[in-house]
Design a protein around this motif. Structure first.
Motif, PDB file in Angstrom:
ATOM      1  N   ALA A 161     -10.759  -2.234   9.135  1.00 15.04           N
ATOM      2  CA  ALA A 161     -10.213  -2.548   7.815  1.00 15.04           C
ATOM      3  C   ALA A 161     -11.310  -3.061   6.882  1.00 15.04           C
ATOM      4  CB  ALA A 161      -9.099  -3.577   7.947  1.00 15.04           C
ATOM      5  N   PHE A 204      -2.962  -3.746  11.968  1.00 14.79           N
ATOM      6  CA  PHE A 204      -1.619  -3.557  12.505  1.00 14.79           C
ATOM      7  C   PHE A 204      -1.336  -4.412  13.740  1.00 14.79           C
ATOM      8  CE2 PHE A 204      -2.593   0.065  10.009  1.00 14.79           C
ATOM      9  CZ  PHE A 204      -1.395   0.420   9.402  1.00 14.79           C
ATOM     10  N   GLU A 261       2.375   3.667  14.387  1.00 12.95           N
ATOM     11  CA  GLU A 261       1.385   2.771  13.785  1.00 12.95           C
ATOM     12  C   GLU A 261       0.038   3.474  13.586  1.00 12.95           C
ATOM     13  OE1 GLU A 261       0.484  -0.869  15.714  1.00 12.95           O
ATOM     14  OE2 GLU A 261       1.829  -2.009  14.450  1.00 12.95           O
ATOM     15  N   ASN A 264       0.829  -1.216   0.000  1.00 13.17           N
ATOM     16  CA  ASN A 264       0.000   0.000   0.000  1.00 13.17           C
ATOM     17  C   ASN A 264       0.862   1.265   0.000  1.00 13.17           C
ATOM     18  OD1 ASN A 264       0.896  -0.121   2.592  1.00 13.17           O
ATOM     19  ND2 ASN A 264      -1.102  -0.048   3.563  1.00 13.17           N
ATOM     20  N   ALA A 274      -6.689  -2.468   2.562  1.00 13.90           N
ATOM     21  CA  ALA A 274      -6.771  -1.980   3.943  1.00 13.90           C
ATOM     22  C   ALA A 274      -5.797  -2.779   4.786  1.00 13.90           C
ATOM     23  CB  ALA A 274      -8.181  -2.130   4.480  1.00 13.90           C
ATOM     24  N   MET A 275      -5.462  -2.245   5.937  1.00 12.80           N
ATOM     25  CA  MET A 275      -4.405  -2.874   6.720  1.00 12.80           C
ATOM     26  C   MET A 275      -4.800  -3.023   8.178  1.00 12.80           C
ATOM     27  SD  MET A 275      -0.437  -1.924   6.415  1.00 12.80           S
ATOM     28  CE  MET A 275       0.833  -2.709   7.385  1.00 12.80           C
ATOM     29  N   SER A 330      -2.846   4.536   5.770  1.00 10.78           N
ATOM     30  CA  SER A 330      -3.202   3.332   5.010  1.00 10.78           C
ATOM     31  C   SER A 330      -4.662   3.351   4.563  1.00 10.78           C
ATOM     32  CB  SER A 330      -2.914   2.075   5.826  1.00 10.78           C
ATOM     33  OG  SER A 330      -3.901   1.897   6.810  1.00 10.78           O
ATOM     34  N   PHE A 331      -5.486   4.145   5.237  1.00 10.95           N
ATOM     35  CA  PHE A 331      -6.878   4.230   4.802  1.00 10.95           C
ATOM     36  C   PHE A 331      -7.072   5.328   3.763  1.00 10.95           C
ATOM     37  CE2 PHE A 331      -7.472   1.894   8.733  1.00 10.95           C
ATOM     38  CZ  PHE A 331      -8.263   0.873   8.257  1.00 10.95           C
TER      39      PHE A 331
END
Lengths: 405, 286
Positions: A181, A115, B187, A78, A112-113, B194-195
């Protein structure tokens, strides 16, 4: 293996940190390893020449020790990390060439991620965390709330919608991370050691949760872990990484039966083989097979010559129908009956692709060895002894290697 | 052997030229300075007249309520209220209001300028490395040095006092805004990115709220610095509690100095506790 469409394709991907990247790349091309490069050029090799295909709808697990580059790799998908060289294709789009705007849209809609330490925003509660992805996409207030609540329900957090993040346990936090996500309805889900920070019981729950969610949603999941059992449990295919390179890619089964090198072998040592190996690996060919239309005399003769107390009975199409014992056959002979009349059909059967784990549960009340079938055809039998020998054989080999080393 | 103890040459800095430069700057930019003077004066007057309009007992009650809400102890509220009351009881209420209005004006300006600067330098390492030595200078330069140009540019009174106080007090809010934003869990920032957050979305929706407690601590520090500086600023004619202290010093009146000094301490303690409590509340929520 059926042909499946690759959704992500990685070609010659490298990521180097440091100043003399050019020089380091030259050395790496000549086959130098990570430490050598670091010593000579001061460049850290996070990834070197990674090639892989990830298929649509599969769970692809990337496993390796810390520092092996797996987190770096997943962040390239990403573009949280920008690769030094090489390409990543999402469908036919080169991720490295996306414009700023395209990248934002790609992150918003396609990927999407989740973590390791959850990455939750402590100033927001559960539902507003889950909403975040939709909020920045400018999805309407009501719509995104609905979607978020639905996701929260799916991960089993109903009743905690308005709880502050700080009040949740680790497992619950990661459920929020997962819901957040999924709320974006991505096609690809990146999971960076999502369960590593959880205690073993919670971890097992979460793995189960993920498997059942995956069954429903069929996303492409790229899952990072350092736990080989987790990898084999979740992964359709697994890639093992070491020092920034991919050492082997394959199904769990392939890795166990055919490890690429000693490193992989060593890694797999910790795996619970019973969960990965299938009936195919532990079955033996039945010594004594008789046909349904054979006479009892023939069956007795067959058993005596092989010195076994029972025989496996198949029909003309080699389909398994049951077992005949020596006693049963003798009785049948006295009463002038055929084999099929003395048949015992109360026999445990397993599919050739069932795991050894599943097979073992059958031994509890099995009078005879378990029959292994493919379709209806008899392919082999498994006795308690053969399972134990196979499992201990492989660990015995490893014991030997250890003591030699 | 004498040369061992001597510098190889002497650099003559033309301090008079600097003086002239500042003076001519003041003359050449009279219009702008005048505008700033008027603006600041207007701001100060409105703050002061608002404070002056509120009857003393309302302020005392407000302090009691805030103290009580913060600690959930009636005792604390009473202590705070009595402290504030005692300032009025010794006849220093009007001076305290003058001091308070300068402090409020300086803190407001510091926040208005300092917070955006802090946000900007948190996003850019280069900007940060340029701004940081400037902040160090502003903080360690003897405070009296600010008074001289302030007088040259803005004359005597409370306007230059606000300027000098702001220069001194703006530093912590810039520093801690920067620090707070940089310290947000990586994070969490990655998650925001990341979104598909834009930089502004990530900053406004995630980084600043996550850094809120630290930023508030910065605001508290700014308040305290302003309080310390405002006393010194009385030297250039800013009336208030500081002026009272200054007069006592000049006349060697120990008693008067002690009383007005204590009033400064009380005001500082009240401002500190009341603003700090808020930070703690927010931290506990997080």
């Amino acid at each position: 293996m059926e042909e499946r469409k690759a959704i992500i394709r990685v070609e010659n991907l490298s990521k180097l940190y440091g100043r003399n990247r050019q020089e380091a790349a030259e050395l790496l091309k000549k086959g130098a390893d990570k430490n050598e490069v670091l010593k000579k050029t001061g460049v850290t090799t996070a990834l070197w020449d990674v090639n892989l295909d990830i298929n649509e709808g599969e769970t692809f697990v990337i496993i390796g020790l810390s520092g092996s580059g797996k987190s770096t790799l997943v962040r390239c998908f990403n573009r949280l990390n920008k690769p030094t060289s090489g390409k990543i294709f999402y469908k036919d789009q080169n991720i490295g060439e996306l414009t700023k705007k395209e990248l934002l849209n790609f992150r918003r809609d396609n990927i999407a991620m989740v973590f390791q330490h959850f990455g939750l925003m402590s100033h927001r509660n559960v539902v507003t965390n889950v909403e975040y992805g939709l909020e920045i996409k400018n999805v309407g207030k009501q719509l995104r709330r609905e979607k978020a609540l639905e996701m929260i329900q799916m991960v089993g957090l109903e009743g905690f919608e308005y709880s502050p993040i700080g009040s949740l346990s680790g497992g619950m936090k990661q459920r929020v991370g997962l819901a957040r996500a999924l709320a974006n309805e991505p096609e690809v889900l990146l999971m960076d050691e999502p369960f590593s920070a959880l205690d073993p019981l919670v971890k097992r729950d979460m793995q189960f949760e993920l498997l059942s969610i995956q069954e429903k949603m069929r996303k492409t999941i790229i899952f990072i872990t350092h736990d080989i059992n987790e990898a084999f449990k979740l992964g359709d295919r697994v890639a093992i990484m070491r020092d920034g390179r991919v050492v082997q890619i394959g199904t769990p089964e392939e890795m166990i039966t055919n490890p690429a090198d000693d490193y992989v072998k060593e890694f797999i040592e910790g795996a619970d083989k019973a969960k990965v190996m299938t009936a195919r690996h532990v079955m033996v060919t039945p010594q004594c097979i008789v046909k349904t239309h054979d006479g009892a005399n023939r069956a007795i003769q067959e058993m005596r010559s092989n010195n076994v107390p029972s025989a496996y009975v198949v029909n003309d199409q080699m389909e398994f129908v049951g077992i005949i014992t020596l006693d049963g056959a003798m009785k049948a002979r006295d009463e002038k009956l055929k084999v099929k009349d003395a048949l015992i059909t109360d026999v445990k059967m397993v599919d050739i692709d069932d795991t050894v784990d599943q097979v073992m549960t059958m031994f509890a009340d099995a009078k005879f060895p378990v029959a292994v079938l493919k379709g209806k055809k008899l392919r082999g039998i498994i006795s308690k002894a053969s399972v134990i020998t196979t499992l201990s054989e492989s660990s015995f080999e490893q014991e030997n290697e250890k003591s030699e080393a | 052997m004498n040369w061992l103890y001597q510098f190889p040459f002497k650099l003559n800095i033309d301090t008079a030229a600097i003086d002239d430069a500042v003076r001519s700057f003041a003359v050449n930019n009279e219009a702008i300075l005048q505008f700033m003077r008027r603006g600041l004066n207007g701001l100060l007057s409105s703050i002061h007249s608002t404070l002056d309009f509120i009857p003393w007992w309302i302020l005392v009650i407000v302090v009691f309520v805030l103290g009580f809400l913060q600690t959930k102890k009636i005792k604390t509220g009473i202590v705070y209220a009595v402290m504030l009351f005692s300032i009025g009881a010794v006849g220093l209420w009007p001076l305290m209001l003058l001091t308070l209005s300068i402090v409020i004006a300086s803190v407001a300006i510091s926040l208005l300028l300092g917070f955006p600067i802090g946000v900007l330098i948190s996003m850019n390492d280069r900007a940060s490395s340029i701004v940081r030595p400037i902040l160090d200078t502003m903080q360690t330069m003897p405070v009296f040095v600010y008074l001289i140009p302030a007088v040259l540019l803005f004359g005597l009174g409370r306007v230059p006092a606000v300027m000098a106080t702001t220069i001194y007090a703006i530093v912590p809010i810039v520093r801690l805004t920067n620090l707070g934003i940089r310290q947000v869990n990586e994070e969490v920032v990655e998650a925001a990115k990341s979104f598909g957050s834009t930089r502004i979305q990530a900053m406004v929706k995630v980084q600043i709220p996550q850094a809120f407690a630290t930023i508030m601590a910065g605001l508290n520090q700014t308040l305290m610095m302003a309080m310390a500086m405002v006393v010194t600023a009385s030297m250039i004619g800013a009336s208030g509690l500081g002026m009272e202290v200054l007069i006592s010093v000049n006349r060697v009146e120990v008693g008067r100095g002690l009383v007005s000094g204590t009033a400064v301490v009380i005001l500082a303690i009240l401002l500190d506790r009341l603003s700090q409590g808020w930070v703690k509340d927010k931290e506990e929520e997080a």
